[in-house]
Write a protein that holds these residues in place. Structure first.
Motif, mmCIF file in Angstrom:
data_model
loop_
_atom_site.group_PDB
_atom_site.id
_atom_site.type_symbol
_atom_site.label_atom_id
_atom_site.label_comp_id
_atom_site.label_asym_id
_atom_site.label_seq_id
_atom_site.Cartn_x
_atom_site.Cartn_y
_atom_site.Cartn_z
ATOM 1 N N THR A 18 -3.432 0.128 -3.239
ATOM 2 C CA THR A 18 -3.630 -0.973 -4.180
ATOM 3 C C THR A 18 -2.554 -2.030 -4.012
ATOM 4 O O THR A 18 -2.673 -3.118 -4.565
ATOM 5 N N TYR A 20 0.477 -1.684 -5.139
ATOM 6 C CA TYR A 20 1.422 -1.566 -6.246
ATOM 7 C C TYR A 20 2.659 -0.806 -5.789
ATOM 8 O O TYR A 20 2.559 0.170 -5.053
ATOM 9 N N ASP A 41 -0.381 4.515 -11.287
ATOM 10 C CA ASP A 41 -0.732 3.256 -10.638
ATOM 11 C C ASP A 41 -1.646 2.490 -11.590
ATOM 12 O O ASP A 41 -2.805 2.880 -11.786
ATOM 13 N N VAL A 43 -3.133 -0.336 -11.278
ATOM 14 C CA VAL A 43 -4.265 -0.988 -10.616
ATOM 15 C C VAL A 43 -5.402 0.012 -10.440
ATOM 16 O O VAL A 43 -6.562 -0.288 -10.721
#
Length: 54
Positions: A18, A20, A41, A43
Protein backbone atom coordinates in the motif's frame (compact mmCIF):
# COMPACT_ATOMS: atom_id res chain seq x y z
CA UNK A 1 30.10 5.34 18.68
CA UNK A 2 28.01 8.31 17.76
CA UNK A 3 24.30 8.31 18.50
CA UNK A 4 23.25 7.91 14.87
CA UNK A 5 25.51 4.92 14.32
CA UNK A 6 24.17 2.90 17.26
CA UNK A 7 20.44 3.70 16.93
CA UNK A 8 19.71 4.62 13.29
CA UNK A 9 16.33 5.78 12.02
CA UNK A 10 14.71 3.05 9.92
CA UNK A 11 11.60 2.85 7.76
CA UNK A 12 9.17 -0.05 8.13
CA UNK A 13 7.33 -0.60 4.84
CA UNK A 14 4.06 -2.52 4.58
CA UNK A 15 4.14 -5.91 2.85
CA UNK A 16 0.55 -5.31 1.66
CA UNK A 17 2.05 -3.02 -1.03
CA UNK A 18 0.00 0.00 0.00
CA UNK A 19 3.05 2.24 0.31
CA UNK A 20 2.36 2.95 3.99
CA UNK A 21 5.43 3.25 6.24
CA UNK A 22 6.25 3.63 9.92
CA UNK A 23 9.44 5.38 11.05
CA UNK A 24 11.29 4.18 14.16
CA UNK A 25 14.76 3.65 15.63
CA UNK A 26 16.47 0.37 16.37
CA UNK A 27 19.51 -0.73 18.32
CA UNK A 28 21.99 -2.30 15.89
CA UNK A 29 23.90 -4.01 18.68
CA UNK A 30 20.84 -5.99 19.88
CA UNK A 31 19.13 -6.45 16.47
CA UNK A 32 21.67 -6.53 13.63
CA UNK A 33 19.26 -8.26 11.22
CA UNK A 34 16.36 -6.63 9.43
CA UNK A 35 13.40 -5.88 11.68
CA UNK A 36 9.93 -7.36 11.03
CA UNK A 37 6.91 -6.22 13.02
CA UNK A 38 3.20 -6.88 12.69
CA UNK A 39 1.45 -3.51 12.78
CA UNK A 40 -1.76 -1.87 11.59
CA UNK A 41 -1.92 -0.62 7.99
CA UNK A 42 -4.67 2.03 7.77
CA UNK A 43 -4.75 1.88 3.96
CA UNK A 44 -5.40 -1.89 3.93
CA UNK A 45 -7.44 -1.58 7.17
CA UNK A 46 -5.84 -4.64 8.76
CA UNK A 47 -2.71 -5.80 10.57
CA UNK A 48 0.10 -6.80 8.22
CA UNK A 49 3.83 -7.47 8.47
CA UNK A 50 6.08 -4.44 8.13
CA UNK A 51 9.69 -5.05 7.08
CA UNK A 52 12.72 -2.84 7.53
CA UNK A 53 13.78 -0.95 4.44
CA UNK A 54 17.36 0.28 4.04
Amino acid sequence: MARNELRPVIKLRSTARTGYTYVTRKNRRNHPDRLELRKYDPVARRHVTFREER
